[in-house]
Design an enzyme around this catalytic site. Structure first.
Site, PDB file in Angstrom:
ATOM      1  N   LYS A  42     -38.483  88.688  57.391  1.00  0.00           N
ATOM      2  CA  LYS A  42     -39.646  87.844  57.655  1.00  0.00           C
ATOM      3  C   LYS A  42     -39.390  86.474  57.026  1.00  0.00           C
ATOM      4  O   LYS A  42     -38.830  86.382  55.925  1.00  0.00           O
ATOM      5  CB  LYS A  42     -40.893  88.497  57.047  1.00  0.00           C
ATOM      6  CG  LYS A  42     -42.211  87.819  57.372  1.00  0.00           C
ATOM      7  CD  LYS A  42     -43.369  88.641  56.796  1.00  0.00           C
ATOM      8  CE  LYS A  42     -44.724  88.018  57.065  1.00  0.00           C
ATOM      9  NZ  LYS A  42     -45.836  88.837  56.519  1.00  0.00           N
ATOM     10  N   SER A 118     -49.600  89.978  59.678  1.00  0.00           N
ATOM     11  CA  SER A 118     -48.836  88.756  59.892  1.00  0.00           C
ATOM     12  C   SER A 118     -47.360  88.977  60.184  1.00  0.00           C
ATOM     13  O   SER A 118     -46.652  88.054  60.597  1.00  0.00           O
ATOM     14  CB  SER A 118     -48.967  87.860  58.645  1.00  0.00           C
ATOM     15  OG  SER A 118     -48.407  88.502  57.502  1.00  0.00           O
ATOM     16  N   SER A 142     -50.346  93.873  56.750  1.00  0.00           N
ATOM     17  CA  SER A 142     -49.525  92.984  57.570  1.00  0.00           C
ATOM     18  C   SER A 142     -48.204  93.577  58.008  1.00  0.00           C
ATOM     19  O   SER A 142     -47.505  92.981  58.829  1.00  0.00           O
ATOM     20  CB  SER A 142     -49.263  91.675  56.814  1.00  0.00           C
ATOM     21  OG  SER A 142     -50.464  90.995  56.570  1.00  0.00           O
TER      22      SER A 142
END
Length: 451
Positions: A42, A118, A142
């Site tokens: 990420k 996210s 997330s």
């Protein structure tokens, strides 16, 4: 993909999902327990070879001077980093539509449905088979919610087990590095590599607590708790059906399923957003245009900060920063204190219903309690991007309310994993006591077998 040579690896990746912000041009294939697996980080996890953008215009050209601890550990274990994953800007979002690089498309569907957030890019990259596994960060769900939407495994370890050194903070009292993969063996091998104490991380679980958990012995028959408070009206009928079928199959296999109650779950959504907004306002205050940010116009001292934030930060980041600063002000009253109290009550309630002791606060386990808690990960399947945006325009609350299913595990700091149900479009969430991560993985794999 992992059979390709390192020279061909980067050029072989085709990303129709906008899951990747950057692709590494010279992937390093090493030797070790994770070779020859490929992975994606990420883009709020620092690497030196690519920009670490946090999906924000404010950091589009930022290169970190160091690799995050998890990146170093995975590199040493022979895993091949092939790129950086898209996300909601600074991790603030539940749909991966808040990115400066555009939204992520869910690989499970022909039409454009959101990937969740996210860590939507991390989940989409694994679901779309762009890599063998990925790392995301889970603050309030997330990793788990996008994994549910994309039909893959999404594991949030116990808070503090995985080093956050080199991870851009959203809310430091919640942020947890998580693992996304398509099968449990990869989750387990990856966790074994990065589950290490790191003295550079002030929130790391200390060795004296780590040593208390011992081996993860799974009983022949599980005692499974179903919290009543998760059976909310917003659950879609198909989700209820899939959830009920899983529970029925577990009972047919001889496992015990019992209802339990965690009353604080009803108050967890406002408590969580009170606490994380305050954390975001504190963490994001560094992006002021002086040390980081975009240069806009004349650099007058009185305008440099507002101008850089106005042009460099997205709408959701601004909204939560304003909310967090209000929460931290004297005008907000005792909201922060009350939210902390709700968090404490939830931990106490989980200690009461779970068999295992909470070694962090030295509580005894409940011999008559359950081994794990199970619940749906999300209300339903991933919405189309049009439906999601319309719901958010109707009420901003619609962008937050789905988190009610994943927030309790984050408030309690306990490990949790989302497991795909039969058709991969729904996820079932499995949780257990603080620190018993390896027991959770074994129990969740058993539950997966009966979905």
């Amino acid at each position: 993909m992992h059979r390709l040579s390192s020279r061909r690896l980067a050029t072989a990746i085709k990303d129709p999902y906008n899951a990747l912000i950057s692709i590494r041009q010279s992937p390093k294939q090493g030797e070790g327990p994770l070779a020859p697996l490929t992975w994606v980080a990420k883009d709020n996890i620092t690497t030196t070879e690519e920009p670490t953008t946090c999906a924000s215009a404010a950091l589009k050209n930022y290169y970190s001077p160091f690799d995050a601890t998890v990146v170093k550990l995975l590199d040493e274990a022979g895993a091949t980093l092939v790129g950086k994953a898209n996300l909601d800007e600074f991790g603030l979002g539940s749909s991966n539509t808040n990115s400066a690089f555009g939204p992520v498309k869910n690989p499970l569907y022909e039409e454009f449905r959101v990937a969740g957030g996210s860590s939507g890019g991390s989940a989409a990259a694994v679901s779309g088979e762009l890599c063998d596994f990925s790392l995301g960060t889970d603050t309030g769900g997330s990793v788990r919610q996008p994994s549910s939407y994309c039909g893959v495994l999404g594991f949030k370890p116990t808070y503090g087990r995985i080093s956050r050194w080199g991870v851009a903070a959203y809310a430091q009292g919640f942020d947890t590095v998580g693992i996304v993969a398509r099968d449990f063996s990869v989750i387990r091998k990856t966790f074994d590599v990065i589950d290490k104490y790191d003295e550079k991380d002030v929130t790391a679980m200390p060795p004296w607590i780590r040593n208390k958990f011992g081996a993860a012995h799974l009983p022949k028959k599980l005692r499974i708790g179903v919290p009543r408070e998760f059976l909310v009206g917003e659950l879609l009928e198909e989700t209820k059906k899939e959830y009920s079928t899983t529970l029925e199959n577990l009972m047919k296999a001889g496992h015990t399923v019992v209802p339990v109650s965690l009353p604080s779950i009803k108050k967890s959504l406002p408590a969580y957003y009170t606490l994380v907004s305050a954390g975001a306002a504190s963490s994001l205050s560094r992006f002021d245009g002086v040390r980081y940010g975009v240069l806009v116009g004349p650099e007058y001292p009185e305008t440099i900060i507002p101008e850089n934030r106005a042009h460099g930060l997205g709408t959701e980041v601004k909204r939560r920063t304003l909310l967090g600063n209000f929460t931290l002000s004297s005008e907000s009253g005792d909201h922060f204190v009350r939210a902390t109290g709700i968090r404490e009550h939830l931990v106490e309630e989980m200690n009461d219903v779970l068999q295992f002791p909470n070694h962090l606060i030295n509580t005894e386990g409940n011999p008559d309690g359950v081994h794990v808690l199970v619940a749906p990960t999300a209300f339903g399947i991933a919405p189309t991007i049009e439906d999601y945006k319309l719901a958010c325009r109707t009420s901003l609350v619609n962008g937050y309310i789905n988190d009610i299913m994943t927030i309790p595990a984050s408030l309690a700091g306990c490990p949790s994993i989302s497991v795909p149900m039969r058709n991969r479009r729904y996820g079932i969430q499995v949780m257990t006591q603080y620190g018993f991560d390896r027991f959770l993985l074994k129990a969740a794999e058993l539950i997966e077998a009966h979905k």
